[in-house]
Enzyme design. Structure first.
Site: not given
Ligand code: SF4
Length: 359
Positions: A34, A117, A135
């Site tokens: 990520e 996120y 996203d």
């Protein structure tokens, strides 16, 4: 819509890409992927992911690394504060959580470099907890399916899309749901020419039914990008009969935090050569004489989200051993040691072009 979600999950299971971080539910690997994929394309991120997981196979390995070697491995990805926060977070996970990533999303969000996120991605993909991951792909798919006209770069948009994603996943596996929506956005519901014919959500899609795919997602107009001019001084000094360079370590904040480059002026207008030299003498980067300009580079362009950087490198040789002109705040290194120092991509490109480091 539930039937559509079911179709989406079935589609995902037989159509998703084989990506290295998909083969695991280890939170460390998911977190690494990520962080690497923030502002980085998947194909560009894969080799970095492989290099990092090979060199640092666990959070304990990463936590014991030093910043310079992590930056070196990161070189080329840009936005180095991601790498520096990654190292800080690894150290904290080892020191505070004995190497176990917390499951609580609020504790995850307190770790350096982990925003809402990334925290939701770790919690849902590693621990299958019901947190939506929103996203660009998710914005696009949900805005088209539901005809949502809230600009996705406006204040309340994230909360609105997150709420919707979490409602939709409520009766399904959060890990599977999040990955399926993102994958649909990447492979089928693309920004241009979405492949609606092969889309599992087609029968419930507002944009498809109205032939308005191009109108979603809605975006508010962006502020204009600013141009910043960088005039670099690549100053060569002879010490012990060996050419050395003066290297600058950038501040701890801002773009390129902690990376190495050369002394420079950052201006809103381009500096002409006389002005640049005059300013460098005033700063005492150069003596008033006894130096010569070896080379002036072409302009190097580097695009950031809000800025365009235009850089020029003035290569200067100081004659004799003028140690009084060594700038105390700078490092003096041999040309041959340059490779050991992590530098911004733009500087790396220049150094390769002039063959100060090998291609
Ligand atoms: S039908 Fe078309 S616009 Fe709607 S979600 Fe599928 S690909 Fe996207």
């Amino acid at each position: 819509m539930n039937e559509n979600i079911h179709n989406l999950l079935v589609w995902y299971q037989s159509n998703h890409r084989q990506l290295p971080w998909r083969e695991t539910s280890n939170p460390y690997f998911i977190w690494l992927s990520e962080i690497i994929l923030q502002q980085t394309r998947v194909d560009q991120g894969i080799p970095y992911y492989i290099r990092f997981t090979e060199k640092y196979p666990s959070v304990f390995h990463l936590a014991s690394a030093n910043q310079q070697e992590v930056f070196k491995l990161w070189q080329g990805l840009g936005y180095y504060n991601r790498a520096s926060n990654m190292l800080k977070a690894a150290k904290e996970i080892v020191a505070v959580y004995q190497g176990e990533f917390p499951k609580d999303i609020n504790l995850l969000k307190k770790l350096p470099g982990i925003g809402p996120y990334t925290a939701a991605a770790i919690a849902s993909l590693a621990y299958n907890l019901p947190h939506g991951v929103v996203d660009g792909n998710v914005y696009r798919v949900l805005s088209r399916v539901y005809g949502i006209s809230t600009p996705i770069n406006s204040g309340g948009a994230h909360q609105q899309f997150l709420k919707l994603a979490e409602e939709l996943m409520s009766t399904h596996s959060p890990a599977l749901f999040n990955q399926a929506v993102m994958e649909l956005g990447a492979l089928i519901c693309k920004p241009q020419n979405p492949d609606c014919t092969n889309c599992p959500l087609q029968s419930g899609c507002f944009a498809y039914s109205q032939n308005q795919q191009g109108n979603f997602p809605v975006k508010a107009p962006k502020a204009k990008q600013q141009t910043l001019y960088l005039t670099y001084f690549v100053i060569s000094v002879i010490k012990n009969q060996t050419p050395h360079l003066q290297l600058n370590q950038r501040k701890k904040t801002g773009i390129w935090a902690n990376l190495f480059d050369f002394p420079s002026f950052e201006t809103k207008q381009p500096l002409d050569m006389d002005e640049a030299i005059h300013n460098a003498i005033e700063k005492k980067w150069l003596p008033t004489d006894s130096f010569h300009i070896k080379h002036v580079s072409n302009e190097y362009k580097h695009l950031l989200t809000h800025r365009i950087l235009l850089a020029r490198f003035i290569s200067i040789e100081i004659e004799n051993n003028l140690s009084s002109h060594l700038i105390k705040s700078l490092l003096l290194i041999k040309h041959t040691s340059l490779l050991e120092y992590p530098v911004p991509v733009l500087v790396d490109k220049y150094l390769r072009d002039v063959q100060l480091i090998r291609q």
